[in-house]
Design a protein around this motif. Structure first.
Motif, mmCIF file in Angstrom:
data_model
loop_
_atom_site.group_PDB
_atom_site.id
_atom_site.type_symbol
_atom_site.label_atom_id
_atom_site.label_comp_id
_atom_site.label_asym_id
_atom_site.label_seq_id
_atom_site.Cartn_x
_atom_site.Cartn_y
_atom_site.Cartn_z
ATOM 1 N N VAL A 87 -29.765 23.053 23.015
ATOM 2 C CA VAL A 87 -29.615 21.621 23.238
ATOM 3 C C VAL A 87 -28.226 21.337 23.828
ATOM 4 O O VAL A 87 -28.094 20.603 24.810
ATOM 5 C CB VAL A 87 -29.803 20.877 21.894
ATOM 6 C CG1 VAL A 87 -29.364 19.428 21.989
ATOM 7 C CG2 VAL A 87 -31.260 20.983 21.447
ATOM 8 N N ILE A 119 -28.738 13.825 18.056
ATOM 9 C CA ILE A 119 -29.229 15.183 18.292
ATOM 10 C C ILE A 119 -28.138 16.202 17.941
ATOM 11 O O ILE A 119 -28.282 17.383 18.219
ATOM 12 C CB ILE A 119 -29.731 15.397 19.743
ATOM 13 C CG1 ILE A 119 -28.650 15.021 20.760
ATOM 14 C CG2 ILE A 119 -30.982 14.589 20.008
ATOM 15 C CD1 ILE A 119 -29.066 15.265 22.201
ATOM 16 N N TYR A 127 -34.095 24.504 23.091
ATOM 17 C CA TYR A 127 -34.876 23.339 23.535
ATOM 18 C C TYR A 127 -36.371 23.537 23.275
ATOM 19 O O TYR A 127 -37.064 22.634 22.815
ATOM 20 C CB TYR A 127 -34.608 23.137 25.033
ATOM 21 C CG TYR A 127 -35.403 22.030 25.674
ATOM 22 C CD1 TYR A 127 -34.996 20.713 25.581
ATOM 23 C CD2 TYR A 127 -36.572 22.317 26.399
ATOM 24 C CE1 TYR A 127 -35.720 19.702 26.180
ATOM 25 C CE2 TYR A 127 -37.298 21.310 27.000
ATOM 26 C CZ TYR A 127 -36.870 19.999 26.885
ATOM 27 O OH TYR A 127 -37.604 19.000 27.474
ATOM 28 N N LEU A 130 -38.178 22.375 20.013
ATOM 29 C CA LEU A 130 -38.107 20.973 19.564
ATOM 30 C C LEU A 130 -39.430 20.245 19.750
ATOM 31 O O LEU A 130 -40.278 20.650 20.554
ATOM 32 C CB LEU A 130 -37.029 20.230 20.365
ATOM 33 C CG LEU A 130 -35.620 20.827 20.352
ATOM 34 C CD1 LEU A 130 -34.710 20.000 21.252
ATOM 35 C CD2 LEU A 130 -35.075 20.883 18.933
ATOM 36 N N GLN A 134 -37.928 14.794 20.257
ATOM 37 C CA GLN A 134 -36.574 15.369 20.268
ATOM 38 C C GLN A 134 -36.207 15.835 21.679
ATOM 39 O O GLN A 134 -35.094 15.610 22.154
ATOM 40 C CB GLN A 134 -36.499 16.557 19.301
ATOM 41 C CG GLN A 134 -36.547 16.153 17.840
ATOM 42 C CD GLN A 134 -36.730 17.357 16.927
ATOM 43 O OE1 GLN A 134 -37.372 18.344 17.276
ATOM 44 N NE2 GLN A 134 -36.169 17.264 15.731
ATOM 45 N N ARG A 137 -35.140 13.028 23.877
ATOM 46 C CA ARG A 137 -33.778 12.551 23.591
ATOM 47 C C ARG A 137 -32.726 13.495 24.183
ATOM 48 O O ARG A 137 -31.683 13.061 24.654
ATOM 49 C CB ARG A 137 -33.568 12.365 22.087
ATOM 50 C CG ARG A 137 -33.987 10.945 21.680
ATOM 51 C CD ARG A 137 -33.623 10.639 20.274
ATOM 52 N NE ARG A 137 -34.430 11.418 19.354
ATOM 53 C CZ ARG A 137 -34.070 11.743 18.125
ATOM 54 N NH1 ARG A 137 -32.909 11.359 17.675
ATOM 55 N NH2 ARG A 137 -34.872 12.432 17.351
ATOM 56 N N VAL A 138 -33.038 14.793 24.186
ATOM 57 C CA VAL A 138 -32.115 15.763 24.793
ATOM 58 C C VAL A 138 -32.013 15.518 26.305
ATOM 59 O O VAL A 138 -30.919 15.522 26.885
ATOM 60 C CB VAL A 138 -32.576 17.209 24.509
ATOM 61 C CG1 VAL A 138 -31.735 18.217 25.279
ATOM 62 C CG2 VAL A 138 -32.524 17.496 23.014
#
Ligand code: ADP
Length: 221
Positions: A87, A119, A127, A130, A134, A137-138
């Motif tokens: 992330v 996060i 990544y 997730l 999520q 949002r990343v």
């Protein structure tokens, strides 16, 4: 303060106009939702704003922004495995346009974005491990890392379930306090009408103006 002024923008593919004579103006902290049926030119308009496509007529003028300082979140990236990266690495990669390949990442800026988007707790995770909400949002965080006050989002809630979507919208509302946002959306549920401005590319209901005025007109039909 004016952030963006679009005048008489028209674009043709072959003989066919994708859109014609679009005019609108955004101020700092405006939140513009671009709506319209499939094929009405929403994504193409975003690409004109980003300078990826040259319009046939008209102008896109940014005040205080270069197109490389716009944070852009393209359509349907959530299920794209991207590459094996954490992330943190993905969010940090958003800053490369500002610092160049060999400079150190701006750690404070990245830390603050990770925190704002909640996060930071899983910054070290890959990544690919997730959830959809999520991941989105990343990707938003990466766009934010690339931006200086202007985000352009293309149907960002498309692949999200109801609760992730509400969560994502709450995050956008929070970001809008410091960032101007342009978002293409199909989500016209009135409870979710986020922005203060609407641009409709629907040929039957062409409109640019306040969201409340748009809702009044739609109800009057
Ligand atoms: P929306 O985002 O509103 O669904 P698009 O901007 O993707 O609409 O597409 C608008 C119109 O332009 C569509 O009719 C589409 O088929 C056409 N179009 C998009 N890109 C091209 C292209 N590269 N060449 C020809 N036609 C295109």
């Amino acid at each position: 303060m004016t952030v963006l002024k679009v005048t008489n923008l028209s674009l043709k593919h072959g003989q066919h106009y994708v859109f014609q004579n679009i005019n609108f103006e955004l101020n700092q902290n405006d939140f513009l939702c671009i709506v319209g049926p499939n094929g009405s030119g929403k994504t193409t308009l975003l690409k004109c704003l980003l300078g990826e496509i040259k319009p046939n007529t008209g102008k896109v003028i940014f005040d205080n922004h270069q197109s490389q300082h716009i944070g852009y979140l393209p359509q349907s990236q959530v299920n794209n495995p991207i590459f094996p990266a954490s992330v943190y690495e993905i969010v940090a990669s958003g800053t490369l346009n500002q610092i160049g390949l060999f400079a150190p990442y701006p750690k404070q800026k990245i830390a603050s974005i990770l925190k704002t988007l909640h996060i930071d707790d899983f910054a070290k995770r890959q990544y690919n491990t997730l959830s959809g909400g999520q991941r989105q949002r990343v990707l938003l965080a990466r766009a934010l890392a690339a931006s200086e006050g202007l985000l352009i989002l293309d149907e960002p809630s498309n692949n999200l379930d109801y609760s992730s979507r509400q969560d994502f919208y709450a995050t956008l509302k929070k970001l809008n306090k410091t960032t101007t946002i342009i978002m293409v959306t199909h989500d016209l549920d009135h409870k979710n009408l986020l922005g203060n401005k609407i641009l409709s590319l629907d040929p039957k209901h062409a409109f640019f103006g306040d969201t409340n005025e748009y809702v009044r007109r739609i109800h009057a039909h």
